[in-house]
Write a protein that holds these residues in place. Structure first.
Motif, PDB file in Angstrom:
ATOM      1  N   LYS A  94      -9.376  -0.069  -3.950  1.00  0.00           N
ATOM      2  CA  LYS A  94      -8.380   0.728  -4.656  1.00  0.00           C
ATOM      3  C   LYS A  94      -8.613   2.219  -4.442  1.00  0.00           C
TER       4      LYS A  94
ATOM      5  N   ILE B  46      -7.463   3.107  -0.836  1.00  0.00           N
ATOM      6  CA  ILE B  46      -6.004   3.003  -0.750  1.00  0.00           C
ATOM      7  C   ILE B  46      -5.358   4.216  -1.422  1.00  0.00           C
TER       8      ILE B  46
ATOM      9  N   MET C 243      -2.853   6.817   0.357  1.00  0.00           N
ATOM     10  CA  MET C 243      -1.531   7.082  -0.208  1.00  0.00           C
ATOM     11  C   MET C 243      -1.295   8.578  -0.411  1.00  0.00           C
TER      12      MET C 243
ATOM     13  N   LYS D  89       7.764   8.578  -0.280  1.00  0.00           N
ATOM     14  CA  LYS D  89       7.114   7.500  -1.010  1.00  0.00           C
ATOM     15  C   LYS D  89       7.945   6.212  -1.011  1.00  0.00           C
TER      16      LYS D  89
ATOM     17  N   VAL E  11       7.362   3.677   1.911  1.00  0.00           N
ATOM     18  CA  VAL E  11       6.034   3.080   2.088  1.00  0.00           C
ATOM     19  C   VAL E  11       6.124   1.555   2.125  1.00  0.00           C
TER      20      VAL E  11
ATOM     21  N   SER F 208       3.159  -1.303   2.101  1.00  0.00           N
ATOM     22  CA  SER F 208       1.713  -1.461   1.971  1.00  0.00           C
ATOM     23  C   SER F 208       1.258  -2.810   2.496  1.00  0.00           C
TER      24      SER F 208
ATOM     25  N   GLY G 130      -2.082  -3.080   2.507  1.00  0.00           N
ATOM     26  CA  GLY G 130      -3.456  -2.773   2.150  1.00  0.00           C
ATOM     27  C   GLY G 130      -3.996  -3.515   0.950  1.00  0.00           C
TER      28      GLY G 130
ATOM     29  N   CYS H  68      -6.019   4.962   9.898  1.00  0.00           N
ATOM     30  CA  CYS H  68      -5.246   4.600   8.704  1.00  0.00           C
ATOM     31  C   CYS H  68      -4.628   5.818   8.032  1.00  0.00           C
TER      32      CYS H  68
ATOM     33  N   ALA I  15      -0.549   6.395   7.896  1.00  0.00           N
ATOM     34  CA  ALA I  15       0.139   6.606   6.620  1.00  0.00           C
ATOM     35  C   ALA I  15       0.985   7.870   6.652  1.00  0.00           C
TER      36      ALA I  15
ATOM     37  N   CYS J 143       4.205   6.002   7.144  1.00  0.00           N
ATOM     38  CA  CYS J 143       4.283   5.492   5.764  1.00  0.00           C
ATOM     39  C   CYS J 143       3.873   4.018   5.676  1.00  0.00           C
TER      40      CYS J 143
ATOM     41  N   ILE K 177       0.562   1.533   4.941  1.00  0.00           N
ATOM     42  CA  ILE K 177      -0.778   1.526   4.350  1.00  0.00           C
ATOM     43  C   ILE K 177      -1.539   0.307   4.854  1.00  0.00           C
TER      44      ILE K 177
END
Length: 438
Positions: free
Chosen positions: A27, A30, A34, A42, A45, A47, A49, A368, A372, A376, A378
């Motif tokens: 977490k 990540i 982010m 946003k 995105v 994810s 991940g 990574c 991102a 965008c 993850i």
């Protein structure tokens, strides 16, 4: 069995060194990745991940589970505290559920209810370890084990999983790592982060090695039954008569309810080599520290475990099979990425990153972060699970979102690809080739 160190009381330790601040959590990293994405982007995105499938509409729990919770919450019977080890009916239901996969039957007293599987991990390590002891943890693996061990001043020794052998345990390495302070080996099956599923024969080999070395097995089966390859799920507790097994699990993944935080710790020890009164009493006292999951969630468990239809499980498996195939095939079409073993279970897969085919990318973390920022997308860098210059990709994603994510990853890799001229300019600087290497 070499159990005296485990069964003894926790020893005091005046060493205040704390390595936990240097450890990576999923977490945490990540969140850092982010932060590379502008607020305006946003909503773009995707994810790959985090292992929370509920972020996607195709992964929804069953009506039986929802109704069971609503029913228990609607009564006035489950608004108070539960016993710290769990409601008796919940413990019995979990024991019966786990016993379906075993050659013997677990009793209610073999099961303890926890606040998710992470809580079960912490309790298991706290109970079997003491300051100065060590546990064997897979590499790649789940970093929470190392974090929990560091807080308990338990040393972690990493053994390798072998990608060329379907991420099997390197048993020779295990034997070489063990010393008189080793108390347990952690096995994650189905595998997180590798997507592997161990065969009956390999799990039996692990149990035999544990018996030979005088250590117990901690079996993380949070992804139990989420399999879609050639190997069926085999519970490690099947071999509890060879070496004692502490099984950790939860409703989170199979029932798609990670936010309910309903987990368990079960002791598989039919020969009572490990399950001694002194240890069990200390375990119960340790549970007094924790409040456990909400009482009404616990009360819903018997209904959930007994009445969930196989159709629900098959639907989840079919989607995971589809997305794992999409992921495996898509990754292997990207020139700088390769997946050495097709996932057969769980919700994630390990991917090898070839940095020699990329320009201005220094390692997996850099990859990574830049991915991102530019696309965008993850992805978890492999260093977070113990494998530098690898990636962990979660495929528990809505299929069209996964296809879009793979398209963007490919775009990023093409845009940052090394040209043949760049690759060979040291040897032949005059070669006028600009074709991309794929």
């Amino acid at each position: 069995m070499k159990m005296s160190g485990i069964l003894s009381d926790q020893e005091s330790n005046n060493n205040n060194n704390d390595n936990s601040q240097n450890l990576i959590t999923i977490k945490g990293i990540i969140g850092l990745i982010m932060s590379q994405i502008d607020d305006i982007n946003k909503d773009k995105v995707i994810s790959l991940g985090m292992g929370d499938p509920t972020a996607h509409f195709c992964f929804t729990t069953c009506h039986i589970a929802q109704k069971a919770v609503v029913d228990t919450l609607s009564t006035t019977h489950f608004n108070g505290y539960s016993p710290t080890v769990g409601l008796p009916q919940t413990r019995k239901a979990i024991a019966d559920y786990l016993s379906r996969d075993l050659p013997y039957k677990l009793a209610m007293d073999d099961v303890f209810v926890t606040s998710g599987c992470t809580n079960a991990i912490d309790i298991a390590l706290s109970m079997i370890g003491r300051p100065g002891s060590n546990v064997l943890i897979p590499k790649p693996g789940f970093p929470i084990y190392e974090l929990c061990a560091s807080f308990r001043q338990i040393e972690v020794k990493h053994y390798n999983l072998v990608p060329e052998k379907g991420w099997e345990v390197d048993l020779n390495m295990v034997e070489n790592l063990v010393n008189d302070k080793t108390v347990a080996i952690v096995i994650i099956n189905p595998g997180n982060p590798c997507g592997n599923v161990y065969s009956y024969q390999h799990l039996q080999q692990i149990a035999e090695v544990a018996k030979k070395l005088g250590i117990l097995v901690i079996a993380d089966e949070v992804y139990g039954h989420l399999v879609f390859g050639k190997n069926k799920f085999v519970a490690m507790g099947t071999f509890g008569s060879i070496a004692p097994v502490i099984t950790l699990g939860s409703l989170s993944k199979r029932w798609l309810v990670p936010g309910w935080r309903l987990g368990w710790l079960a002791i598989n020890d039919p020969n009572s080599l490990f399950k001694q009164p002194k240890f069990l009493e200390r375990l119960k006292k340790y549970f007094d520290i924790y409040g456990g999951p909400p009482t009404f969630i616990q009360a819903a468990v018997p209904e959930i475990l007994e009445k969930t239809d196989e159709v629900f499980f098959k639907k989840t498996i079919n989607i995971l099979k589809q997305t794992s195939d999409l992921c495996y095939e898509g990754i292997n079409k990207i020139h700088c990425l390769s997946c050495p073993h097709k996932p057969e279970g769980s919700m994630s897969v390990m991917v090898k990153l070839d940095l020699s085919l990329l320009r201005d990318v220094t390692d997996d973390i850099d990859f990574c972060f830049k991915l991102a920022k530019e696309e965008c997308i993850i992805i978890l860098p492999g260093v977070a699970v113990g494998m530098k210059d690898w990636l962990r990709i979660t495929f528990a994603v809505e299929p069209t979102s996964l296809e879009e994510a793979l398209r963007r990853i490919n775009n990023f890799c093409e845009r940052n690809a090394v040209y043949e001229q760049e690759a060979f300019e040291v040897v032949a600087p005059s070669l006028p080739s600009y074709r991309l290497i794929f």
